[in-house]
Design an enzyme around this catalytic site. Sequence first.
Site, PDB file in Angstrom:
ATOM      1  N   SER A  46      -0.528  21.070   0.923  1.00  0.00           N
ATOM      2  CA  SER A  46       0.771  21.412   0.338  1.00  0.00           C
ATOM      3  C   SER A  46       1.898  20.472   0.769  1.00  0.00           C
ATOM      4  O   SER A  46       1.824  19.269   0.564  1.00  0.00           O
ATOM      5  CB  SER A  46       1.065  22.868   0.717  1.00  0.00           C
ATOM      6  OG  SER A  46       2.238  23.315   0.148  1.00  0.00           O
ATOM      7  N   ASP A  98       3.139  24.334  -5.973  1.00  0.00           N
ATOM      8  CA  ASP A  98       3.234  25.789  -6.093  1.00  0.00           C
ATOM      9  C   ASP A  98       4.586  26.336  -5.636  1.00  0.00           C
ATOM     10  O   ASP A  98       4.806  27.541  -5.667  1.00  0.00           O
ATOM     11  CB  ASP A  98       2.059  26.519  -5.401  1.00  0.00           C
ATOM     12  CG  ASP A  98       1.956  26.243  -3.927  1.00  0.00           C
ATOM     13  OD1 ASP A  98       2.800  25.494  -3.387  1.00  0.00           O
ATOM     14  OD2 ASP A  98       1.017  26.772  -3.293  1.00  0.00           O
ATOM     15  N   GLU A 146       9.070  34.102  -2.305  1.00  0.00           N
ATOM     16  CA  GLU A 146       9.554  33.840  -0.957  1.00  0.00           C
ATOM     17  C   GLU A 146      10.785  32.956  -1.109  1.00  0.00           C
ATOM     18  O   GLU A 146      10.910  32.213  -2.093  1.00  0.00           O
ATOM     19  CB  GLU A 146       8.489  33.123  -0.130  1.00  0.00           C
ATOM     20  CG  GLU A 146       7.340  34.028   0.238  1.00  0.00           C
ATOM     21  CD  GLU A 146       6.487  33.455   1.366  1.00  0.00           C
ATOM     22  OE1 GLU A 146       6.261  34.160   2.340  1.00  0.00           O
ATOM     23  OE2 GLU A 146       6.062  32.288   1.269  1.00  0.00           O
ATOM     24  N   THR A 155       1.819  29.931  10.791  1.00  0.00           N
ATOM     25  CA  THR A 155       1.285  28.606  10.478  1.00  0.00           C
ATOM     26  C   THR A 155       1.572  27.566  11.563  1.00  0.00           C
ATOM     27  O   THR A 155       1.004  26.486  11.537  1.00  0.00           O
ATOM     28  CB  THR A 155       1.884  28.066   9.161  1.00  0.00           C
ATOM     29  OG1 THR A 155       3.303  27.951   9.346  1.00  0.00           O
ATOM     30  CG2 THR A 155       1.616  28.985   7.991  1.00  0.00           C
TER      31      THR A 155
END
Length: 544
Positions: free
Chosen positions: A69, A289, A381, A510
Amino acid sequence: MDSDGRYQQILEASKRHPIVEGHVFKYGTAGFRMKADLLEGVTFRVGLLSSIRSRKLNSQAIGVMITASHNPAADNGVKIVDPMGEMLEQEWESLATALVNATSHEQLVELYYKLAEMQKIDLKSPAKVIYGRDTRPSGHKLASALADALEATGTELVDYKILTTPQLHYLVRATNTEGLPSSYGVVSETGYYDKLAKAFVKAMRGKRISGQLVVDCANGVGGPKLHEFLKHLPKELGFDVKVVNDDVLRPEVLNLDCGADFVKTKQRAPPNPKPQTGVRTCSFDGDADRLIYYWIDPQSGFFMLDGDRISSLAASFLGDLVERAGLKDYIRIGVVQTAYANGASTHYITQHLKLDVICTPTGVKHLHHVAQTFDIGVYFEANGHGTVLFSPDAITAFKNTEPQSPAQKDALDTLSAFVALINQTVGDALSDMLMVEVILAHKNWTLRDWAMTYADLPNRLVRVEVGNKDLFETTDAERRLSKPYGAQDEIDSEVRKYKDARAFARASGTENACRVYAEAATRSEANELADRVARIIERHGTGV
Ligand SMILES: CC(=O)N[C@H]1[C@@H](OP(=O)(O)O)O[C@H](CO)[C@@H](O)[C@@H]1O
Ligand SMILES: [Mg+2]
């Protein structure tokens, strides 16, 4: 053991893709994600698990996406997609973790057979896995390791090569619904573009998009895919898109000083190309995304419209449409946010739009599940990752309601177009961007009009290095700390000192750190509160 006679074959294949010793791997919010040179063995093992997963679910296709990402080009990652295009079911995350952490090749293969036995899986039944990767150079080798695992386990595979993450999610769902009444679309990349393009044209009927849209693609996979998509749009639509930061030939520039994560965290426009005042601009992240909009105002400078803004825009527009379609009493609309959503957005949605808001823990899988409980579930989010979900009942109502006026027909048609336009599987920057463009065109709004809906509370997000982030446990959708003892009381007493203030702290899922978020009536108060809470966290985080 060896119920399919493939023990030896899997063992030999595993030896070609050894795991790097001395690391503990964990399937987290984004699957396995780390430096790419640690991932070959991990990806092989993910292949083993996804084949079991497919067999467990009556041979439906499972997806595997290879991407890191918005992270630097040297990183990569691998995550599993369930049959309807959702993230891997949570209980299986720990199975993935167990398999990946097996210490020897023999132990790995034994565990593979043991898992199959525990899950009552017939390893001779068919299995299918489809996969794709972003533009990272390391993706190719990882895809080969994956393919090796699939071949060794007798799994049918389809390599879609380079894709955006949401495209892979689309393809998984399309594959598993092919030929059914619930068919999600044609099973090909072109099928994805066609579906979006048709829905976009339908939703835009009679409306015009004003001015140019500049799209920053983070020098990632979104660039070539957006170029491809634009070829599917009729010229007459007059959608003027300028694609920038679309260089995928120099891997080192991926996500470098551009993209949605840069814009959101740095709160400024990418320096290249030089931002132009007044131009409507948006940024994708490295796997397309996430989506963030912004423009440079001639008077006040940079202004950002993030996930909270996209969410409230979508909720307000869909709420109006449902009302005009005469379905207000039948369709339940809800908005799902995390604790990071700006308090002003929550206030606007509950007080002005009069819609339900539910707060969940961080990570889109949590938001997705709650959004599914509404007829129209809007979730984003703050970082720009999200989508809108429509229930089967809602979709039927849009199709089957007999319109009593042209206006009602128009609303019903637009709602149906939105069902196809918005990716129902996962947040999708391209699809979300088209949704925003349609809504702005319908409302005849500029970004400034959109920004005027409410004023964000000043806020600050800080990353706090701690000795041991596992000391921090949360409750109430991560808005309060249950551990370490006493920390939340200290945060509460700081928050009480400020007007309209809110603050919380949690361990990142993360990164090896805690995050502190604070908002308050003024910028300096928000900053001060964030610093004070950060100090509380530092002090409590030194324990072992
Ligand atoms: C404050 C923030 O932006 N957190 C991000 C970040 O999670 P953390 O658990 O906060 O590290 O990465 C997640 C995965 O991309 C994303 O879902 C989430 O929104
Ligand atoms: Mg992403």
